[in-house]
Write an enzyme that holds these catalytic residues in place. Structure first.
Site, short mmCIF file in Angstrom:
data_model
loop_
_atom_site.label_atom_id
_atom_site.label_comp_id
_atom_site.label_asym_id
_atom_site.label_seq_id
_atom_site.Cartn_x
_atom_site.Cartn_y
_atom_site.Cartn_z
N ASP A 259 80.05 8.48 66.38
CA ASP A 259 79.59 8.92 67.69
C ASP A 259 79.37 7.75 68.65
OD1 ASP A 259 77.51 8.18 66.04
OD2 ASP A 259 76.41 10.07 66.23
N HIS B 247 73.39 6.40 66.65
CA HIS B 247 71.95 6.63 66.56
C HIS B 247 71.33 5.75 65.47
CE1 HIS B 247 73.66 10.54 68.03
NE2 HIS B 247 72.69 10.37 68.91
N ASP C 120 76.51 4.20 63.00
CA ASP C 120 76.36 5.40 63.82
C ASP C 120 75.70 5.00 65.15
OD1 ASP C 120 76.17 8.67 63.22
OD2 ASP C 120 74.67 7.96 64.67
N HIS D 190 69.21 10.56 59.41
CA HIS D 190 67.92 10.82 60.09
C HIS D 190 66.88 11.43 59.15
CE1 HIS D 190 69.52 9.67 63.91
NE2 HIS D 190 70.39 10.65 63.97
#
Ligand SMILES: [Zn+2]
Length: 319
Positions: free
Chosen positions: A248, A163, A161, A124
């Site tokens: 995740d 995200h 991931d 991120h």
């Protein structure tokens, strides 16, 4: 039989990045992985490496932003509502980036797979912004190192991931020396990663986003890997394959809403290993991102390590 087990990069210093009580991105994550791998491999050997240097960081991050964060070393600070610094956090972040870089160097020099088991995660973190538990963008720093120092000119970054890897996309959005492929749950934090975000200028067409609905699992991910990633890799012919390996999207994860299984992550690993074998002389480095259920996280990492240790990667033909 040749031991193809990936070289594993880890250092207990990263356990000293203290995010405070109740924070999902906690030291116990790396501890659980370390305990499970040591319980499964009697002869396990961790490798450490030097921390990343300021020069490594400013290949992908703004120099003023880097100096601001380096200046917070030894202090407690809040970089955004989720992104915390404790007194050892900057050291841990520099080491996470350094181990990621070392994993890439080893994958390159020995033509093998490697896995950097690191925290804080990185994908991120944008050029000028730490966010979403991420301080420095480990995978971007490692890719930029390979491009600048190892004579590599095409890097594939696969981000599975749950995200979207907004930071990695942002950093390489107008470049074609990195092909960025991301599968992620949508809608979900950070809100980017629509299918129409495909790159800009020289990078047009070199960002591939596959947003998936909550509940998607092994079948959806594998379909995306077979029908979108494999043909894109065949066209791009990467010389190095990096994975932003977050876990995740696992069905047990308390943050993500996808349903990927431990075996599913092994199957995804086999696809990226196939790509690395076919185009990149087996140069493959996995770099840990998210994953917040300790069992789902550690079992999935073990499953990926086992998949990479199998004697020969399975032959997978592009669909
Ligand atoms: Zn994540």
């Amino acid at each position: 039989m040749t031991d193809r087990r990936p070289a594993l990069f880890f250092d207990p210093l990263m356990l000293e990045h203290n995010t405070g009580p109740g924070h999902p991105e906690r030291p116990a994550r790396l501890q659980a992985i370390s305990d499970l791998l040591q319980g499964n491999f009697a002869d396990l050997r961790w490798e450490s490496a030097a921390p990343a240097t300021r020069d490594d960081l400013i290949r992908v991050h703004d120099s003023h932003h880097v100096d601001h964060i380096l200046g917070l070393s030894g202090q407690n600070a809040l970089l955004d509502p989720d992104t915390v610094l404790s007194p050892r956090s900057v050291d841990a972040a520099l080491l996470a980036a350094g181990l990621s870089k070392a994993a890439v160097h080893r994958a390159y020099s020995q033509k093998r797979s490697t896995f950097a088991l690191v925290r804080p995660p990185g994908h991120h973190a944008e050029a000028k912004k730490a966010m979403g538990f991420c301080i420095f963008n480990n995978v971007a720093i490692a890719a930029a190192y390979a491009l600048a120092e190892l004579g590599i000119s095409r890097v594939l970054v696969v981000d599975w991931d749950v995200h979207h890897g907004n930071g990695t996309q942002h950093i390489f959005y107008d470049r074609r020396d990195v092909l960025f492929f991301s599968t992620h749950q949508s809608p979900l934090y950070p809100g980017t990663g629509d299918a129409d975000e495909t790159g800009r200028a020289h990078g047009a067409g070199y960002t591939i986003n596959v947003p998936l609905p909550a509940g998607a699992g092994d079948d959806a991910l594998l379909e995306a890997f077979h029908t979108i990633l494999l043909p894109a890799a065949a066209e791009y012919e990467p010389q190095l394959v990096l994975v932003s390996a977050g876990f995740d999207a696992h069905r047990l994860d308390p943050i993500g809403g996808m349903t990927v299984t431990t075996e599913g992550f092994a199957a995804l690993t086999e696809v990226v290993a196939h790509i690395a074998h076919r185009y990149a002389e087996d140069r493959l480095a996995l770099i840990l991102e998210g994953g917040y259920d300790l069992q789902g996280l550690s079992q999935s990492v073990l499953s990926c390590v086992q998949a990479l240790s199998s004697p020969a990667p399975p032959n997978i033909d592009p669909a």
